[in-house]
Design a protein around this motif. Structure first.
Motif, PDB file in Angstrom:
ATOM      1  N   THR A   1      24.624  -5.153   8.497  1.00 42.85           N
ATOM      2  CA  THR A   1      24.505  -6.083   9.624  1.00 42.85           C
ATOM      3  C   THR A   1      25.247  -7.388   9.352  1.00 42.85           C
ATOM      4  O   THR A   1      25.112  -7.981   8.283  1.00 42.85           O
ATOM      5  CB  THR A   1      23.026  -6.408   9.910  1.00 42.85           C
ATOM      6  OG1 THR A   1      22.341  -5.208  10.247  1.00 42.85           O
ATOM      7  CG2 THR A   1      22.887  -7.400  11.053  1.00 42.85           C
TER       8      THR A   1
ATOM      9  N   GLN B   1      23.306  -6.864  17.894  1.00 40.36           N
ATOM     10  CA  GLN B   1      22.397  -8.009  17.899  1.00 40.36           C
ATOM     11  C   GLN B   1      22.325  -8.639  19.283  1.00 40.36           C
ATOM     12  O   GLN B   1      21.251  -9.057  19.738  1.00 40.36           O
ATOM     13  CB  GLN B   1      22.848  -9.027  16.856  1.00 40.36           C
ATOM     14  CG  GLN B   1      22.747  -8.505  15.428  1.00 40.36           C
ATOM     15  CD  GLN B   1      23.252  -9.492  14.404  1.00 40.36           C
ATOM     16  OE1 GLN B   1      22.648 -10.547  14.195  1.00 40.36           O
ATOM     17  NE2 GLN B   1      24.349  -9.162  13.742  1.00 40.36           N
TER      18      GLN B   1
ATOM     19  N   TYR C   1      15.480 -10.414  14.518  1.00 40.08           N
ATOM     20  CA  TYR C   1      16.175  -9.127  14.618  1.00 40.08           C
ATOM     21  C   TYR C   1      15.826  -8.241  13.426  1.00 40.08           C
ATOM     22  O   TYR C   1      15.536  -7.049  13.578  1.00 40.08           O
ATOM     23  CB  TYR C   1      17.687  -9.375  14.677  1.00 40.08           C
ATOM     24  CG  TYR C   1      18.532  -8.130  14.637  1.00 40.08           C
ATOM     25  CD1 TYR C   1      18.700  -7.350  15.770  1.00 40.08           C
ATOM     26  CD2 TYR C   1      19.189  -7.751  13.456  1.00 40.08           C
ATOM     27  CE1 TYR C   1      19.499  -6.210  15.738  1.00 40.08           C
ATOM     28  CE2 TYR C   1      19.985  -6.614  13.424  1.00 40.08           C
ATOM     29  CZ  TYR C   1      20.128  -5.850  14.566  1.00 40.08           C
ATOM     30  OH  TYR C   1      20.910  -4.724  14.525  1.00 40.08           O
TER      31      TYR C   1
END
Length: 338
Positions: free
Chosen positions: A221, A301, A156
């Motif tokens: 994140t 995600q 990711y």
């Protein structure tokens, strides 16, 4: 299904939990025993601190820390009851396991990326590639890029870095290898760029093997989470609450200047195998003060892995079935009483 021995343990743990108060902790032999699975990275530092500074003892728990090899192992160990607690990163395998009914209970964040640079997880270019003229993400089209695995945060993160130059994962040659192996690959020309994480990123810089190319690609994140075996969490809520409280106490110490304390660095160095002087030079992941998880980040995600074709289900996963915010709230209330 948990074994009879495990069920007997759960019952004794519940009894011990009922006997505990902050003003009068239970005797050592009566403390609930919890094995926590960890990775030897600074992200897990709150647990190292809680163990060595006595926070788990303070909350009436006997916690042992056991090293593990990866996220998949953690989920399998917790779901089977072979371990009671652990932490893992978000990824395709985790999302699919929740869909399949994995018996784990998520209770708090492990870590998230900061909104500042330097990043604890930069996207780096090898010094050799830099000298050959690769100075921008756009220059990596058709080049070899190191990624730690096909279904986790590393993938990711690399995808988000490539976006900065208008590229996708399809535009590069993905080479799967762990962060420690990046140094050799950079040195021998096996990679032009790759994902990294501290302390390996700093080591690449110090050894003149790599440079930071992108650092603002994963601001904020969510990186990972704290979880328990589902049956244990259901039958021993008070024990879980006290474990979370000890974790939060360690996390707050770190996130409010603890990394400047020599004693703290000694503890983290012991568990991670990273020299103290190196720990002083790296950047760190952070956490929300109350331990809450940013579900919007988790959803981003999830959608990324769906676009990659890695998910076995349609629509958003029902995270509420595994995320016990009520236990997190009780842990914060318990900690506030101190």
């Amino acid at each position: 299904m948990l074994s009879l021995t495990r069920r007997v343990f759960l019952a004794s743990a519940a009894a011990a939990a009922a006997a505990f108060t902050l003003s009068g902790p239970v005797q050592a032999e009566d403390k609930p025993q919890i094995e926590f699975l960890y990775s030897p990275f600074a992200d897990y530092a709150p647990f190292f601190i809680a163990k060595d500074l006595g926070y788990f003892d303070e909350f009436g728990l006997d916690v042992s820390l056991a090293p593990k090899s990866g996220t998949a192992e953690t989920i399998q160990m917790l779901a089977s009851g072979n371990s009671l607690a652990g932490a893992a990163t978000w990824g395709a395998g985790l999302f699919n396991s929740i869909h399949q009914g994995a018996t784990v209970t998520i209770v708090a964040t492990l870590a998230r990326m900061p909104d500042t640079v330097p990043s604890p997880s930069p996207f780096m270019v090898s010094e050799k590639a830099w000298q050959d003229g690769i100075r921008k993400v756009e220059d990596l089209k058709g080049k070899r890029v190191g990624i730690p695995g096909p279904g986790g945060f590393g993938l990711y993160s690399v995808a988000k870095a490539l976006e900065k130059g208008g590229l996708t994962l399809d535009d590069v040659e993905a080479i799967y290898l762990p962060p420690p192996a990046t140094a050799a690959a950079f040195a021998n020309g096996g990679l032009e760029a790759g994902w990294s994480i501290e302390p390996f990123a700093l080591q690449l810089e110090k050894e003149g093997l790599g440079r930071r190319l992108v650092e603002d690609h994963t601001f904020g994140t969510e990186l990972g989470f704290l979880a328990f075996n589902n049956e244990f969490a259901q039958e021993n809520e008070d024990v879980v609450v006290r474990f979370i409280a000890a974790f939060l106490k360690g996390a707050r110490l770190l996130d409010n200047g603890g990394w400047n304390d020599e004693k703290i660095l000694d503890i983290v160095a012991q568990y991670t195998g990273t020299p103290k002087d190196t720990l002083k030079g790296i950047s760190y992941t952070i956490r929300s003060e109350d331990g809450s998880i940013d579900l919007d980040s988790v959803r981003e995600q999830e959608e990324f892995f769906r676009a990659q074709g890695s998910l076995e289900y349609e629509g958003p996963i029902d995270i509420d079935t595994v995320y016990r915010t009520d236990l997190l709230e009780k842990a914060n209330a318990l900690l506030a009483k101190q």
